[in-house]
Write an enzyme that holds these catalytic residues in place. Structure first.
Site, PDB file in Angstrom:
ATOM      1  N   HIS A   1     -11.557   1.893  12.569  1.00 51.78           N
ATOM      2  CA  HIS A   1     -11.968   1.556  13.967  1.00 51.78           C
ATOM      3  C   HIS A   1     -11.884   2.744  14.655  1.00 51.78           C
ATOM      4  O   HIS A   1     -11.108   3.478  14.650  1.00 51.78           O
ATOM      5  CB  HIS A   1     -11.059   0.542  14.516  1.00 51.78           C
ATOM      6  CG  HIS A   1     -11.384  -0.005  15.910  1.00 51.78           C
ATOM      7  ND1 HIS A   1     -11.485   0.796  17.029  1.00 51.78           N
ATOM      8  CD2 HIS A   1     -11.608  -1.309  16.199  1.00 51.78           C
ATOM      9  CE1 HIS A   1     -11.542  -0.054  18.122  1.00 51.78           C
ATOM     10  NE2 HIS A   1     -11.808  -1.315  17.712  1.00 51.78           N
TER      11      HIS A   1
ATOM     12  N   ARG B   1     -17.097   0.108  14.443  1.00 54.25           N
ATOM     13  CA  ARG B   1     -16.687  -0.218  12.956  1.00 54.25           C
ATOM     14  C   ARG B   1     -18.114  -0.241  12.153  1.00 54.25           C
ATOM     15  O   ARG B   1     -19.083  -0.796  12.711  1.00 54.25           O
ATOM     16  CB  ARG B   1     -15.921  -1.533  12.808  1.00 54.25           C
ATOM     17  CG  ARG B   1     -14.896  -1.678  13.654  1.00 54.25           C
ATOM     18  CD  ARG B   1     -14.058  -2.920  13.501  1.00 54.25           C
ATOM     19  NE  ARG B   1     -13.937  -3.867  14.623  1.00 54.25           N
ATOM     20  CZ  ARG B   1     -13.629  -5.020  14.505  1.00 54.25           C
ATOM     21  NH1 ARG B   1     -13.495  -5.757  13.477  1.00 54.25           N
ATOM     22  NH2 ARG B   1     -13.316  -5.868  15.826  1.00 54.25           N
TER      23      ARG B   1
ATOM     24  N   LYS C   1     -20.943  -3.327  13.091  1.00 49.24           N
ATOM     25  CA  LYS C   1     -20.839  -3.723  14.197  1.00 49.24           C
ATOM     26  C   LYS C   1     -21.726  -3.172  15.148  1.00 49.24           C
ATOM     27  O   LYS C   1     -22.675  -2.330  14.668  1.00 49.24           O
ATOM     28  CB  LYS C   1     -19.310  -3.348  14.796  1.00 49.24           C
ATOM     29  CG  LYS C   1     -18.213  -4.411  14.152  1.00 49.24           C
ATOM     30  CD  LYS C   1     -18.111  -5.757  14.656  1.00 49.24           C
ATOM     31  CE  LYS C   1     -17.185  -5.490  16.072  1.00 49.24           C
ATOM     32  NZ  LYS C   1     -16.915  -6.862  16.599  1.00 49.24           N
TER      33      LYS C   1
ATOM     34  N   ASP D   1     -21.684   0.146  21.489  1.00 49.00           N
ATOM     35  CA  ASP D   1     -20.965  -0.222  22.724  1.00 49.00           C
ATOM     36  C   ASP D   1     -20.771   1.071  23.394  1.00 49.00           C
ATOM     37  O   ASP D   1     -20.343   2.047  22.805  1.00 49.00           O
ATOM     38  CB  ASP D   1     -19.535  -0.961  22.328  1.00 49.00           C
ATOM     39  CG  ASP D   1     -18.784  -1.441  23.612  1.00 49.00           C
ATOM     40  OD1 ASP D   1     -18.990  -0.632  24.577  1.00 49.00           O
ATOM     41  OD2 ASP D   1     -18.061  -2.203  23.374  1.00 49.00           O
TER      42      ASP D   1
ATOM     43  N   CYS E   1     -18.360   2.095  25.269  1.00 52.21           N
ATOM     44  CA  CYS E   1     -17.036   2.793  25.236  1.00 52.21           C
ATOM     45  C   CYS E   1     -16.815   3.644  24.045  1.00 52.21           C
ATOM     46  O   CYS E   1     -16.061   4.749  23.997  1.00 52.21           O
ATOM     47  CB  CYS E   1     -15.919   1.527  25.380  1.00 52.21           C
ATOM     48  SG  CYS E   1     -15.803   0.842  23.643  1.00 52.21           S
ATOM     49  N   TYR E   2     -17.835   3.371  22.779  1.00 46.21           N
ATOM     50  CA  TYR E   2     -17.471   4.313  21.790  1.00 46.21           C
ATOM     51  C   TYR E   2     -18.092   5.634  21.879  1.00 46.21           C
ATOM     52  O   TYR E   2     -18.283   6.622  21.208  1.00 46.21           O
ATOM     53  CB  TYR E   2     -18.000   3.709  20.480  1.00 46.21           C
ATOM     54  CG  TYR E   2     -17.011   2.572  20.259  1.00 46.21           C
ATOM     55  CD1 TYR E   2     -15.752   2.435  19.664  1.00 46.21           C
ATOM     56  CD2 TYR E   2     -17.375   1.077  20.113  1.00 46.21           C
ATOM     57  CE1 TYR E   2     -14.820   1.474  19.518  1.00 46.21           C
ATOM     58  CE2 TYR E   2     -16.874  -0.095  19.966  1.00 46.21           C
ATOM     59  CZ  TYR E   2     -15.630   0.266  19.546  1.00 46.21           C
ATOM     60  OH  TYR E   2     -14.906  -0.994  19.309  1.00 46.21           O
TER      61      TYR E   2
ATOM     62  N   ASP F   1     -21.340  -1.488  28.183  1.00 45.07           N
ATOM     63  CA  ASP F   1     -21.173  -1.575  26.901  1.00 45.07           C
ATOM     64  C   ASP F   1     -22.654  -1.571  26.346  1.00 45.07           C
ATOM     65  O   ASP F   1     -22.847  -0.620  25.566  1.00 45.07           O
ATOM     66  CB  ASP F   1     -20.593  -3.062  26.533  1.00 45.07           C
ATOM     67  CG  ASP F   1     -20.732  -3.670  25.048  1.00 45.07           C
ATOM     68  OD1 ASP F   1     -21.463  -3.083  24.577  1.00 45.07           O
ATOM     69  OD2 ASP F   1     -20.012  -4.530  24.726  1.00 45.07           O
TER      70      ASP F   1
ATOM     71  N   ASP G   1     -17.809  -2.040  33.886  1.00 46.10           N
ATOM     72  CA  ASP G   1     -16.224  -2.174  34.502  1.00 46.10           C
ATOM     73  C   ASP G   1     -15.750  -0.843  34.520  1.00 46.10           C
ATOM     74  O   ASP G   1     -16.624  -0.057  33.965  1.00 46.10           O
ATOM     75  CB  ASP G   1     -15.640  -3.208  33.690  1.00 46.10           C
ATOM     76  CG  ASP G   1     -15.903  -2.773  32.126  1.00 46.10           C
ATOM     77  OD1 ASP G   1     -15.324  -1.733  31.598  1.00 46.10           O
ATOM     78  OD2 ASP G   1     -15.863  -3.933  31.128  1.00 46.10           O
TER      79      ASP G   1
ATOM     80  N   HIS H   1     -15.443   0.581  30.561  1.00 46.33           N
ATOM     81  CA  HIS H   1     -16.745   1.377  30.114  1.00 46.33           C
ATOM     82  C   HIS H   1     -17.299   2.371  30.942  1.00 46.33           C
ATOM     83  O   HIS H   1     -17.957   3.433  30.323  1.00 46.33           O
ATOM     84  CB  HIS H   1     -17.899   0.308  29.914  1.00 46.33           C
ATOM     85  CG  HIS H   1     -17.598  -0.595  29.000  1.00 46.33           C
ATOM     86  ND1 HIS H   1     -16.738  -1.846  29.029  1.00 46.33           N
ATOM     87  CD2 HIS H   1     -17.743  -0.534  27.477  1.00 46.33           C
ATOM     88  CE1 HIS H   1     -16.631  -2.467  28.007  1.00 46.33           C
ATOM     89  NE2 HIS H   1     -17.348  -1.726  26.880  1.00 46.33           N
TER      90      HIS H   1
END
Lengths: 495, 314
Positions: free
Chosen positions: A292, A340, A343, A346, A348-349, A402, A409, A412
Site C-alpha cells: 500500500h 495499490r 486500485k 487518488d 493523496c497518493y 481525490d 478536504d 487531500h
C-alpha cells in the site's frame, strides 16, 4: 491513507473525507461545469487561451492495452479514466498556465485551508479525535503555499494542543483522549512547521520518551496506543519524534519490551520494517497485509531516519521489486498515482507514492558530496503527476481532492500540494550537510535540494506561479523546519 | 437536556469540563450538549480508571454519537474484561454497528480483541464474506482476516479460506486484496511455524492458478506479480516463464501485444540471458514508447542496468 491512508487516530480518512465532503456540498459545490467559472482572480477570464492544445497526448488518449474482462474493478477503472479524460481534454476558457494546464489556484486553496482550521458545527463530532490531523494538514498546506506568515498561528496552536498532552507522555486527539502515536506525530509536526519556543517548550520530552518506551513491542515494532494496533505508521511516527525531539534511544527501565531482552527503542525495528515488504515489492501496514502506498512511504521514511538511505533501504528491502511496484502505481492517461495494484488513482497518493521517489532514488543513486551535483534522471513521470494534480484534483472553489468526482478536504489538499512539491523539486542525501549536529538519528536532516540543471525543462508543465515550497522529504515539513526544531532540542541542557 | 447531571446513578461523579485550548482554539467543534456532557463524565471516570457497568453504558452512549472515538473503544474493551462481561453479546451488538460504519477502523480492532478473548472463529468467515460483499478491498477487513487466520491457524486447504478466495477471484479476478490473501494463505505459515515448508506441489498449483488467471485477462497485473513473487520466493529463474510470457507479447509482432506485464517480464528474462541484452532493450523500448509510456523513465532506468554491448563475450 490510510484505506488506512495513515489517517487514524480516529477515523479512516475516507470516512473523514466523506464527512467533510458530504456536509459541505452546499458551500463548496464544484462549479467546474460552468464554463469560465468562478476561479480566483478576475483577470483570468481575460487570459487568452493557448493557440494549440498542449497537453501531452499520453494524458488525453486511452491506454494502448486495456483490460477487457468486465468486473467491478475494471468498470470502476474505466469510469475513472473517463472522468479524468473529460478534465484532461477540457478546452474551456479556464485560467491556464503556459503548458495548457489549469493554474494552481493558490489563493483559493489557502483560503480553504484557513477555513479548515476554523470552527465546525456539531455534526463534525466524528472528527473529534482527528483534530491534530486537521492542524497538521492545514498548517502544512498553508506553509507550502507560502502566502501566509505561518508564525501567526504560534499562540493559538500552542493553546490548542496543550490540553491534548497527557501526563504519562504523548498527545491524544483532544482533551481526555489517550495518547496516540499518530496524534502525537501530527501535533509535533504542526509545532515544528509553525515554530517558536512556546510551542517547542510545551512538549514534555521526558514523558514522551517513557510513553514511547511503553509503545515498543517485543517484535521490534510500535503500537499506536495502549491496547491499539501495531503497524508501520507507528514505527515512522515514533522515529520522527525520537529524532526531532532528540530523545535518548535507550529503552526506559519500565518498558515492557525489556522483558524480551531489548535495551534500545530501535532494537529489531529495521528487521520488523523489512518484513512489511510484500511479494509485490511495496510495503504493507504490517507483515502479511497488502502492499500500500501510504505504508510504503512510512516504511521508507522510517528507514531514512534509522540511517543513510543507500544503506538502510538497500540492506532491508528488495529494491528492484520496490522500484517496479512504485513505478506501476502511476497510471495513464490519468497521470496520478494509485495506492495499490488494480486500485484507482487518488490525489493523496501524489504524496504517499510521489514522496517515495526522493527516498528511493537516494537509495538507488547513492549520496552526493555537494548540492551542486547534477541530478540523475527521475525514475517516474513528474509531468504526469503535475498534470493530474493541476487538471484533475483542483476544486474551483478551493481545496484539492481525490479525483474529479470527489469533494475536497484538508487531507487531500495537503497531500496533493506535497505531491506537487515532489514534482517541482529534487533532493539528494548529502552526508556533509548538518555536520555539526550531535547525538543520534541525524540522517533525516542531511538532505539537500538540488538544482534541476539541464533537466529543468524535462517534463515541466507548471509555471513559476504554480510553484509550492520545498520540503524535507523524510519529515514532510517545509525545508529547514525539522532541522531548526532538532537544533532547538539538541541545545536543551539535560533532559 | 442534561442526562447524567440529573441521574442519581451518577451523582457521585464530578464531571471534568472540556478544555478546548485557550480563548480561540483551532479546529473547534461546536459539540452538542449531549456529547459535551457525556464526554465530561467520560473524562471523570477515565481519570478514576473506573471499571463498571455504568461506565460501560457511557461508552455505548458516546459510540452511538461518535463511533470514530478510539479512546472510548479502548476504554470499553478494558471494562469488558474487568467486569467479565458477556463477550458474545458484545459481538452481536458490534455487528449491527459494523454494518453501518463499514470503514471505521476502531470497530475492527475491537472485534479482534473480542474474538481473541472468546477464543473461537465461529461465524467469522461468514461475517467477513458479508462485509467483503459490500467493499471487497477494505484494508481493515483484510488485515483482520489475516490476523484471524494466524490466531486460529486457518491455514489448511479445507479451512474455507482458500475456497472463499477462489470465489472472490471468480467474481473479480482483478481484486488484488484477494490475491494478497491467497499469498498469505500459502506462504504466511512459513514465517509463523518453525520448520514449516511450502511443498513444491503447492507452488506448482499456485503457478497454474495464476497462469489461468492471466489467460482470463492478460493485462491484469495481480497474477503477474503473483508469478514473479512465486519465482523469487522459491529461487527459481524467471526464464521458466519465457514461453508463457511469449503467449501474450512477442517482440517481432508488436501489433499483437496483449499484455505490457508480459513484455516487462520478457525484458527481465532477456536481461538474464547471456547474449540477449539487445532483445531486452527492444522490449523496454516498446514499453517506453508504446505500451506503457507513462513509465518511460523507469524503462529507461531498466535499460541503463543492462550490460553494455561492448562487454566481451567470454
Amino acid at each position: 491513507m490510510p484505506q488506512p491512508r495513515a489517517s487514524e487516530p480516529s477515523t479512516p480518512t475516507t470516512r473523514l473525507a466523506e464527512l467533510l465532503g458530504a456536509s459541505r456540498i452546499e458551500e463548496m459545490s464544484d462549479s467546474e461545469t460552468q464554463a469560465g467559472g468562478t476561479d480566483d482572480g478576475a483577470a483570468e477570464a481575460e487570459v487568452v487561451a493557448p493557440p494549440e492544445p498542449v497537453i501531452n497526448e499520453l494524458f488525453t488518449t486511452p491506454p494502448k492495452i486495456r483490460v477487457q474482462v468486465e468486473t467491478k474493478t475494471s468498470k470502476e477503472q474505466a469510469k475513472t479514466v473517463d472522468e479524468c479524460l473529460e478534465r484532461l481534454t477540457d478546452r474551456s476558457g479556464r485560467a491556464r498556465n503556459s503548458h495548457g494546464l489549469q493554474r494552481l489556484r493558490k489563493a483559493k486553496h489557502n483560503e480553504f485551508l484557513h477555513d479548515a482550521l476554523g470552527d465546525y458545527p456539531g455534526k463534525f463530532v466524528l472528527m473529534d479525535a482527528s483534530r491534530p490531523w486537521l492542524l497538521y494538514w492545514s498548517l502544512s498546506g498553508i506553509a507550502l503555499l507560502g502566502s501566509t506568515d505561518i508564525t501567526d498561528f504560534e499562540d493559538r496552536l500552542a493553546d490548542t494542543v496543550t490540553p491534548c498532552q497527557n501526563r504519562d507522555g504523548g498527545f491524544g486527539g483532544g482533551h481526555g483522549q489517550i495518547s496516540h502515536l499518530a496524534a502525537s506525530y501530527a501535533i509535533v509536526l504542526a509545532l515544528v512547521i509553525v515554530g517558536g519556543d512556546e510551542g517547542f517548550n510545551l512538549i514534555d520530552r521526558r514523558a514522551m520518551w517513557h510513553w514511547l518506551g511503553a509503545m515498543k513491542q517485543s517484535d521490534g515494532g510500535f503500537t499506536l496506543c495502549h491496547g491499539g494496533e501495531e503497524d508501520v505508521r507507528g514505527a515512522y511516527c515514533a522515529l520522527v519524534m525520537l529524532s526531532i525531539l532528540d530523545l535518548p534511544l535507550e529503552l526506559p527501565p519500565e518498558a515492557p519490551a525489556r522483558q524480551s531482552g531489548m535495551t534500545s527503542l530501535l532494537d529489531g525495528l529495521l528487521e520488523w520494517i523489512s518484513k512489511c515488504q510484500t511479494y509485490e515489492g511495496g510495503l504493507a501496514g504490517a507483515p502479511g497485509c497488502e502492499a500500500h502506498g501510504a505504508y510504503t512511504f512510512c516504511g521508507l521514511a522510517a528507514l531514512c531516519i534509522l540511517g543513510e538511505p543507500h544503506a538502510t533501504i538497500n540492506k532491508s528491502l528488495d529494491v528492484p521489486s520496490l522500484v517496479a511496484w512504485l513505478s506501476s502505481r502511476q497510471h495513464a492517461p490519468e497521470g496520478g498515482f494509485a495506492g495499490r495494484t488494480n486500485k484507482l488513482v487518488d490525489g493523496c497518493y501524489s504524496h504517499w507514492v510521489g514522496g517515495c521517489w526522493a527516498l528511493v532514488e537516494a537509495a538507488v543513486h547513492g549520496p552526493v558530496s555537494a548540492p551542486t551535483a547534477a541530478p540523475p534522471p527521475r525514475l517516474w513521470s513528474r509531468e504526469g503527476l503535475a498534470t493530474y494534480i493541476l487538471q484533475c484534483c483542483q476544486n474551483a472553489q478551493g481545496g484539492l481532492k481525490d479525483k474529479p468526482s470527489k469533494n475536497p478536504d484538508a487531507y487531500h489538499t495537503n497531500y496533493n500540494i506535497c505531491g506537487l512539491s515532489a514534482a517541482q523539486h529534487r533532493y539528494a542525501y548529502c552526508p556533509s550537510q548538518e555536520p555539526d549536529m550531535e547525538g543520534n538519528l541525524k540522517a533525516g536532516f542531511s538532505w539537500v535540494m538540488m538544482a534541476e540543471g539541464e533537466r529543468e525543462e524535462e517534463g515541466r508543465v507548471f509555471d513559476d506561479e504554480d510553484r509550492v515550497g520545498a520540503i524535507n522529504p523524510v519529515y514532510v515539513v517545509p525545508v529547514g523546519r525539522a532541522e531548526r526544531a532538532r537544533r532547538f532540542f539538541e541545545s536543551k541542557r539535560g533532559f | 437536556m442534561p442526562l447524567y447531571e440529573t441521574d442519581p446513578a451518577w451523582a457521585d461523579v464530578t464531571p471534568i469540563e472540556l478544555d478546548d485550548g485557550g480563548p480561540s482554539p483551532l479546529v473547534a467543534i461546536a459539540y452538542s450538549d449531549d456529547y459535551a456532557e457525556a464526554m465530561s463524565y467520560l473524562r471523570a471516570v477515565m481519570a478514576a480508571d473506573e471499571m463498571s457497568e455504568r461506565a460501560l453504558a457511557l461508552t455505548e452512549d458516546l459510540i452511538q454519537m461518535n463511533p470514530a472515538h478510539y479512546t472510548v473503544w479502548l476504554y470499553r474493551a478494558r471494562i469488558l474484561t474487568a467486569i467479565s462481561a458477556d463477550l458474545s453479546a458484545e459481538l452481536t451488538w458490534l455487528n449491527s454497528i459494523a454494518l453501518r460504519h463499514l470503514k471505521n477502523y476502531q470497530i475492527w480492532h475491537h472485534r479482534q480483541t473480542l474474538v481473541d478473548r472468546l477464543g473461537s472463529a465461529d461465524g467469522e468467515q461468514a461475517f467477513l464474506r458479508s462485509m467483503l460483499d459490500q467493499d471487497a478491498k477494505n484494508y481493515h477487513v483484510w488485515s483482520y482476516r489475516q490476523w484471524l487466520v494466524r490466531r486460529f491457524a486457518l491455514w489448511a486447504d479445507d479451512s474455507g479460506e482458500l475456497a472463499s478466495i477462489e470465489e472472490l477471484l471468480n467474481e473479480d479476478v482483478l481484486n488484488n486484496s484477494a490475491w494478497n490473501h491467497r499469498w498469505f494463505l500459502v506462504f504466511g505459515r512459513e514465517g509463523q511455524e518453525e520448520g514449516y515448508k511450502v511443498l513444491d506441489e503447492t507452488v506448482e498449483r499456485e503457478l497454474a492458478f495464476a497462469k489461468a488467471a492471466v489467460r482470463k485477462e492478460p493485462q491484469n497485473q495481480s497474477p503477474w506479480n503473483y508469478i514473479r513473487g512465486l519465482l523469487r520466493q522459491t529461487k527459481r529463474p524467471l526464464a521458466e516463464m519465457k514461453d508463457f510470457a511469449s503467449e501474450f507479447a512477442a517482440l517481432d509482432r508488436p501489433d499483437e501485444v496483449r499484455s505490457s506485464h508480459a513484455l516487462d517480464l520478457l525484458a527481465d528474462i532477456f536481461a538474464d540471458e547471456e547474449s540477449n541484452a539487445g532483445q531486452a532493450k527492444v522490449a523496454l523500448a516498446m514499453l517506453a514508447t508504446k505500451f506503457d509510456p507513462i513509465r518511460a523513465s523507469y524503462w529507461q532506468y531498466r535499460k541503463s542496468l543492462l550490460p553494455s554491448k561492448e562487454a566481451p563475450a567470454a
